[in-house]
Scaffold this motif. Structure first.
Motif, PDB file in Angstrom:
ATOM      1  N   ASN A   1       0.809  -1.215   0.000  1.00 31.81           N
ATOM      2  CA  ASN A   1       0.000   0.000   0.000  1.00 31.81           C
ATOM      3  C   ASN A   1       0.843   1.266   0.000  1.00 31.81           C
ATOM      4  OD1 ASN A   1      -2.378  -1.727   0.625  1.00 31.81           O
ATOM      5  ND2 ASN A   1      -1.401  -1.893   2.636  1.00 31.81           N
ATOM      6  N   TYR A   2       0.359   2.276  -0.732  1.00 34.71           N
ATOM      7  CA  TYR A   2       0.875   3.636  -0.610  1.00 34.71           C
ATOM      8  C   TYR A   2      -0.321   4.567  -0.531  1.00 34.71           C
ATOM      9  CZ  TYR A   2       2.745   8.206  -1.669  1.00 34.71           C
ATOM     10  OH  TYR A   2       3.061   9.540  -1.605  1.00 34.71           O
ATOM     11  N   THR A   3      -0.386   5.366   0.532  1.00 32.76           N
ATOM     12  CA  THR A   3      -1.455   6.347   0.666  1.00 32.76           C
ATOM     13  C   THR A   3      -0.856   7.704   0.999  1.00 32.76           C
ATOM     14  OG1 THR A   3      -1.800   5.840   3.015  1.00 32.76           O
ATOM     15  CG2 THR A   3      -3.125   4.612   1.421  1.00 32.76           C
ATOM     16  N   ASP A   4      -1.600   8.764   0.664  1.00 32.70           N
ATOM     17  CA  ASP A   4      -1.039  10.110   0.741  1.00 32.70           C
ATOM     18  C   ASP A   4      -2.150  11.096   1.084  1.00 32.70           C
ATOM     19  OD1 ASP A   4       0.154  12.673   0.048  1.00 32.70           O
ATOM     20  OD2 ASP A   4       1.646  11.555  -1.088  1.00 32.70           O
ATOM     21  N   ASN A   5      -1.840  12.021   2.004  1.00 26.95           N
ATOM     22  CA  ASN A   5      -2.674  13.200   2.171  1.00 26.95           C
ATOM     23  C   ASN A   5      -1.749  14.383   2.438  1.00 26.95           C
ATOM     24  OD1 ASN A   5      -2.053  13.245   4.947  1.00 26.95           O
ATOM     25  ND2 ASN A   5      -3.877  12.047   5.475  1.00 26.95           N
ATOM     26  N   GLU A   6      -2.286  15.479   2.857  1.00 30.32           N
ATOM     27  CA  GLU A   6      -1.485  16.700   2.942  1.00 30.32           C
ATOM     28  C   GLU A   6      -0.324  16.593   3.928  1.00 30.32           C
ATOM     29  OE1 GLU A   6      -2.185  21.458   3.904  1.00 30.32           O
ATOM     30  OE2 GLU A   6      -3.868  20.177   3.314  1.00 30.32           O
ATOM     31  N   GLU A   7      -0.543  15.927   5.083  1.00 31.14           N
ATOM     32  CA  GLU A   7       0.487  15.887   6.124  1.00 31.14           C
ATOM     33  C   GLU A   7       1.280  14.585   6.151  1.00 31.14           C
ATOM     34  OE1 GLU A   7      -2.778  18.562   6.954  1.00 31.14           O
ATOM     35  OE2 GLU A   7      -2.785  16.363   6.854  1.00 31.14           O
ATOM     36  N   TYR A   8       0.693  13.501   5.684  1.00 32.93           N
ATOM     37  CA  TYR A   8       1.307  12.183   5.847  1.00 32.93           C
ATOM     38  C   TYR A   8       1.408  11.440   4.519  1.00 32.93           C
ATOM     39  CZ  TYR A   8       0.385  12.489  10.914  1.00 32.93           C
ATOM     40  OH  TYR A   8       0.356  12.863  12.232  1.00 32.93           O
TER      41      TYR A   8
END
Length: 715
Positions: A77-84
């Motif tokens: 898995n690779y997940t992304d948001n603004e801080e993490y």
């Protein structure tokens, strides 16, 4: 050079293969290029109803559910948001147990405040999650699971949760109660406060230097209800998610984050073994993720191999072997068996040799049997196959010829080749019939290696790769002289800005000089030793070795192992006197020396099929005493996932960052990548923190590996 009191150096060597001159042809370098080959249907995975959450593991968006993936399912898995940013691997070890390992990139914080130590790299954190199914869903009752998030690290997202899931038509409803990070909003009172006041307050930040499980924090402090639902749309690839979470982001590790809403929305699109998700979190932040899934039970590869030799309904009457020269060639090409010698008596035919290519012992034995029953005289009623590892006889397979022929012809409704032979320790009578042979001569080997480290201050991923070039000379049947040269071909270890951490410790530096050892010359001597090895009794093996034994140590040692054929239990011990090698050249030694040795127990419990536990009790290189416990799970494909931990008499403060030695690994058979049948494995380790406590000698040869064919787990 300024020294910093923290280091995240992990030494992880990926052992890719041992390709001997004898078997190089079958394991030739196509083993890796075969990755591009079109796999057979078995490689495709059946689509399941589960999907991954942002942190990794089956769940909604930020919150876990009670659902489990299929046994053996693995998701990258690779997940992304603004801080993490999250990189994670989630694995369904059993149908009732899910585990996840994760690295987190915190974009809002630096790795350290010292540019000379870590430059402008952002903070990295690692975590481990585990979830257990307590109750499987029934017609009226929901599925229930209990889980622990980030329970063995620095506690960035440390949580405990109890989750409930119930499916209704195309909807899957989820409800949970969380503590810690998942319960920080405190939208309900902690139910355990009714049991004891000690549950009403959660103790402060993580204890010690990380790496320990803080049991005293479990289910304490604020608690929150969370929940949501998943909707499977009429368009099969698309699933929608709605989530209500119980986290308070004003106290987040990335800093105080604005939370305009506790409702999160998301969509997941499935395409073959890939899934892609898009979500809207906290009422103000978009996130996305990409996932690749496979099942370790069903992973396979097409094979180009000879068809099984048919056994005719009417075998020609034979009184002798028509052409003895044909049998060795047929055994090698059709069964992957290298014949060393053979013997024929009035009613028995005995062959001695080594199985080279087929890791499935049943298939290898059937192929050998089919070749022999069509070539041997009609009066032969028993076939004996004696398999060797090096010069030691490991296993004798005794085939009942008449029964084998009947099953090979499918004369019976339920054909069972395995019932036609027995496996046993080679008998003295069988070995006495073998002519004495000359075992002297040279031999060579080649092994690819890959050293890797995650989360170092200089860069998140650092590596070194190359070849181990081995050579040896066998002086007699039991004595050999061996050496290995390490040749580095590519690396980025030149980025290291320090060689050893500045931690003030009384523990001898038995492993933390690793940066010095791996950044020396491009060509170094890995080992150089003399070895004696023999079978001491039908089920007992022994060896003695002396010389430069591994990268960091030389000395003398001995090992004895008791391992019956097809037994679930084996036991042995080793004892070694070693001295630390110099990292300044290949031949000198430092003053440090130690006696190290262990009682080694190996157990495959029947209540946990395809699982092996290893327990090593004794004294380590730093002269600390304790026990190393390893658990390994084998999947139907042959892939093995394992974890280990060393608990010694060193305190967490004495040990340093990480508190104790631990690690994880995946062992992958090359047979999954090769178009031809092959033996050999690659080992991909992950060692969160490696320091000096709980460190064992890397002996050049281990008898449990040499005797693997007697009770195979890794083959």
């Amino acid at each position: 050079m300024k020294m910093i009191k923290k280091t995240n150096m992990r030494y992880q060597r990926v052992s890719l293969a041992v390709i001997t001159a004898l078997s190089c042809g079958a394991l030739s370098c196509t083993a890796f290029s075969a990755l591009a080959a079109e796999p057979e249907a078995g490689w495709q995975q059946e689509t399941t109803a589960t999907s991954q959450m942002a942190h990794g593991g089956v769940g909604l968006i930020q919150t876990p559910t009670a659902r489990m993936a299929d046994a053996g399912a693995m998701s990258l898995n690779y997940t992304d948001n603004e801080e993490y940013r999250f990189w994670s691997v989630s694995l369904q070890l059993f149908d009732w147990m899910e585990s996840t390992v994760r690295y987190t990139d915190v974009r809002t914080r630096l790795y350290s405040q010292d540019p000379g130590f870590s430059g402008d790299q952002t903070l990295k954190d690692k975590g481990i999650d585990v979830k257990f199914r307590l109750w499987q869903e029934s017609t009226y009752l929901p599925q229930v699971s209990l889980g622990f998030r980030d329970f063995g690290g620095t506690g960035f997202f440390e949580s405990e949760f109890l989750a409930f899931s119930k499916k209704w038509h195309d909807f899957d409803f989820h409800l949970g109660i969380g503590w810690g990070y998942l319960g920080s909003a405190g939208n309900i009172s902690n139910p355990f406060c009714q049991v004891s006041d000690s549950f009403c307050q959660r103790p402060g930040g993580f204890s010690g230097l990380g790496g320990k499980i803080d049991y005293q924090r479990f289910f304490k402090g604020s608690a929150s209800l969370y929940g949501g639902l998943e909707y499977q749309t009429p368009w099969q690839p698309l699933k929608l998610k709605l989530e209500y979470e119980g986290n308070d982001y004003s106290r987040d590790k990335a800093g105080g984050l604005i939370q305009d809403s506790r409702w999160n929305f998301g969509a997941v699109y499935q395409w073959r073994d890939f899934s892609f998700d898009l979500n809207y979190q906290r009422g103000n932040t978009f996130g996305f993720g990409a996932h690749y899934s496979l099942n370790l039970h069903t992973a396979s590869q097409i094979k180009v191999k000879p068809a099984m030799r048919p056994v005719p309904q009417q075998l020609a009457e034979k009184h002798e072997i028509s052409d003895r020269d044909l049998i060795p060639q047929a055994l090698l090409t059709e069964a992957g068996f290298m014949l060393r010698n053979s013997r024929m008596t009035d009613d028995e035919f005995i062959i001695y040799g080594q199985s080279l290519y087929y890791r499935d012992d049943k298939e290898a034995t059937e192929r050998i049997g089919r070749v022999l029953v069509t070539e041997i005289p009609s009066h032969i009623k028993t076939i004996r196959i004696v398999e060797y590892a090096g010069t030691m006889a490991m296993v004798e397979k005794v085939i009942d010829v008449d029964s084998f022929i009947a099953n090979a012809r499918y004369d019976q409704l339920q054909s069972d080749i395995r019932s036609t032979y027995v496996r046993q320790s080679p008998t003295a009578d069988t070995l006495a019939r073998l002519d004495k042979q000359s075992y002297s001569g040279f031999y060579t080997s080649m092994e690819a290696f890959w050293i890797q480290t995650f989360g170092s201050p200089e860069a998140f991923y650092m590596y070194q790769g190359g070849l181990f070039l081995g050579a040896g000379y066998r002086l007699s049947e039991n004595v050999s002289f061996n050496t290995t040269a390490k040749v580095t071909l590519l690396e980025n270890f030149d980025k290291f800005n320090f060689k050893v951490d500045a931690q003030d410790t009384d523990v001898p530096r038995v492993r933390t000089y690793i940066r010095e050892y791996v950044t020396g010359n491009r060509v170094t001597m890995e080992n150089l030793y003399l070895q004696w090895q023999d079978k001491l009794a039908p089920d007992i093996f022994g060896q003695v070795y002396a010389g430069y034994l591994e990268t960091m140590y030389g000395g003398i040692g001995a090992e004895v192992l008791y391992r019956p054929v097809d037994s679930n239990f084996a036991i042995g011990f080793d004892i070694n006197y070693v001295r630390q090698r110099s990292y300044e050249n290949n031949f000198d030694f430092f003053d440090y020396n130690a006696v190290t040795g262990f009682v080694n127990l190996y157990w495959k419990p029947e209540i946990l099929p395809d699982t092996q536990f290893t327990v090593n009790v004794g004294q380590y290189l730093a002269k600390d005493k304790g026990v190393t416990i390893e658990a390994a799970k084998r999947f139907d494909s042959g892939i093995i996932v394992g974890a280990y931990a060393a608990i010694t008499n060193l305190s967490a403060e004495q040990y340093g960052e990480g508190s104790f030695t631990k690690g994880f690994y995946v062992s992958i058979p090359f047979d999954l990548f090769s178009l031809k049948p092959s033996k050999g494995r690659g080992r991909l380790p992950w060692i969160p923190i490696a320091r000096d406590g709980g460190q064992m000698l890397n002996r050049p040869v281990s008898l449990i590996n040499v005797t693997e064919s007697r009770s195979a787990f890794f083959d």
